[in-house]
Design a protein around this motif. Structure first.
Motif, PDB file in Angstrom:
ATOM      1  N   THR A   1       0.837  -1.183   0.000  1.00 43.35           N
ATOM      2  CA  THR A   1       0.000   0.000   0.000  1.00 43.35           C
ATOM      3  C   THR A   1       0.876   1.238   0.000  1.00 43.35           C
ATOM      4  O   THR A   1       1.744   1.382   0.859  1.00 43.35           O
ATOM      5  CB  THR A   1      -0.928   0.027   1.220  1.00 43.35           C
ATOM      6  OG1 THR A   1      -1.756  -1.138   1.238  1.00 43.35           O
ATOM      7  CG2 THR A   1      -1.832   1.260   1.171  1.00 43.35           C
ATOM      8  N   ILE A   2       0.643   2.114  -0.953  1.00 43.49           N
ATOM      9  CA  ILE A   2       1.359   3.375  -0.999  1.00 43.49           C
ATOM     10  C   ILE A   2       0.468   4.463  -0.416  1.00 43.49           C
ATOM     11  O   ILE A   2      -0.740   4.478  -0.633  1.00 43.49           O
ATOM     12  CB  ILE A   2       1.807   3.715  -2.437  1.00 43.49           C
ATOM     13  CG1 ILE A   2       2.711   4.949  -2.453  1.00 43.49           C
ATOM     14  CG2 ILE A   2       0.619   3.875  -3.373  1.00 43.49           C
ATOM     15  CD1 ILE A   2       3.367   5.207  -3.804  1.00 43.49           C
ATOM     16  N   ALA A   3       1.067   5.358   0.339  1.00 40.21           N
ATOM     17  CA  ALA A   3       0.342   6.462   0.945  1.00 40.21           C
ATOM     18  C   ALA A   3       1.265   7.664   1.029  1.00 40.21           C
ATOM     19  O   ALA A   3       2.484   7.536   0.909  1.00 40.21           O
ATOM     20  CB  ALA A   3      -0.174   6.077   2.333  1.00 40.21           C
ATOM     21  N   ARG A   4       0.682   8.819   1.230  1.00 39.55           N
ATOM     22  CA  ARG A   4       1.502  10.015   1.377  1.00 39.55           C
ATOM     23  C   ARG A   4       0.918  10.937   2.424  1.00 39.55           C
ATOM     24  O   ARG A   4      -0.295  10.950   2.667  1.00 39.55           O
ATOM     25  CB  ARG A   4       1.656  10.752   0.041  1.00 39.55           C
ATOM     26  CG  ARG A   4       0.387  11.402  -0.475  1.00 39.55           C
ATOM     27  CD  ARG A   4       0.571  11.894  -1.918  1.00 39.55           C
ATOM     28  NE  ARG A   4       1.608  12.912  -2.025  1.00 39.55           N
ATOM     29  CZ  ARG A   4       2.242  13.231  -3.151  1.00 39.55           C
ATOM     30  NH1 ARG A   4       1.944  12.578  -4.282  1.00 39.55           N
ATOM     31  NH2 ARG A   4       3.167  14.181  -3.155  1.00 39.55           N
ATOM     32  N   ASP A   5       1.798  11.703   3.028  1.00 38.30           N
ATOM     33  CA  ASP A   5       1.427  12.730   3.981  1.00 38.30           C
ATOM     34  C   ASP A   5       2.089  14.008   3.494  1.00 38.30           C
ATOM     35  O   ASP A   5       3.280  14.229   3.729  1.00 38.30           O
ATOM     36  CB  ASP A   5       1.885  12.360   5.386  1.00 38.30           C
ATOM     37  CG  ASP A   5       1.391  13.333   6.432  1.00 38.30           C
ATOM     38  OD1 ASP A   5       1.036  14.471   6.088  1.00 38.30           O
ATOM     39  OD2 ASP A   5       1.359  12.948   7.621  1.00 38.30           O
ATOM     40  N   ASN A   6       1.317  14.824   2.806  1.00 43.02           N
ATOM     41  CA  ASN A   6       1.898  16.023   2.216  1.00 43.02           C
ATOM     42  C   ASN A   6       2.363  17.026   3.269  1.00 43.02           C
ATOM     43  O   ASN A   6       3.297  17.787   3.026  1.00 43.02           O
ATOM     44  CB  ASN A   6       0.897  16.675   1.259  1.00 43.02           C
ATOM     45  CG  ASN A   6       0.769  15.918  -0.047  1.00 43.02           C
ATOM     46  OD1 ASN A   6       1.548  15.011  -0.333  1.00 43.02           O
ATOM     47  ND2 ASN A   6      -0.232  16.289  -0.844  1.00 43.02           N
TER      48      ASN A   6
END
Length: 124
Positions: free
Chosen positions: A69-74
């Motif tokens: 799972t790829i995720a981001r926290d800008n």
């Protein structure tokens, strides 16, 4: 100065989990899609996952779908790759990269900045 720094790799038993992180600096992080690639010894660097600029769209290689799972926290300028049920064939150096636009591609030429990689080794 553009910098992407991966972390979180290590030696893991098959079936285990890891969370890889990529911290970005020197770029307007939220304007770009981000991707993860990996490279095993003697093999070409291959696409793993990508996430668009706001995290609303993701895509995965067939080999990792349902396990990664790829995720981001800008707000943190960070992209993550959560990996479950690791397999020996997942072994390799994992690289994060910035896409050339707001939606990531599945080929290397779609990315213009790369980190130095973090090693993932999965034992049988």
């Amino acid at each position: 100065q553009v910098q992407l720094v991966e972390s979180g790799g290590g030696l893991v038993q098959a079936g285990g989990s890891l969370r890889l992180s990529c911290a970005a600096s020197g770029i307007i992080f939220s304007s770009y899609a981000m991707g993860w690639f990996r490279q095993a010894p003697g093999k070409e660097r291959e696409f793993v996952a990508a996430i668009n600029w706001n995290g609303g769209t993701t895509r995965y290689a067939d080999s990792v779908k349902d396990r990664f799972t790829i995720a981001r926290d800008n707000a943190e300028n960070t992209v993550y790759l959560q990996i479950h049920n690791l397999k020996p064939e997942d072994t390799g150096v994992y690289y994060c990269a910035r896409a050339r636009g707001s939606y990531g591609q599945m080929t290397k030429d779609g990315y213009d900045y790369w980190g130095q990689g973090t090693q993932v080794t999965v034992s049988s």
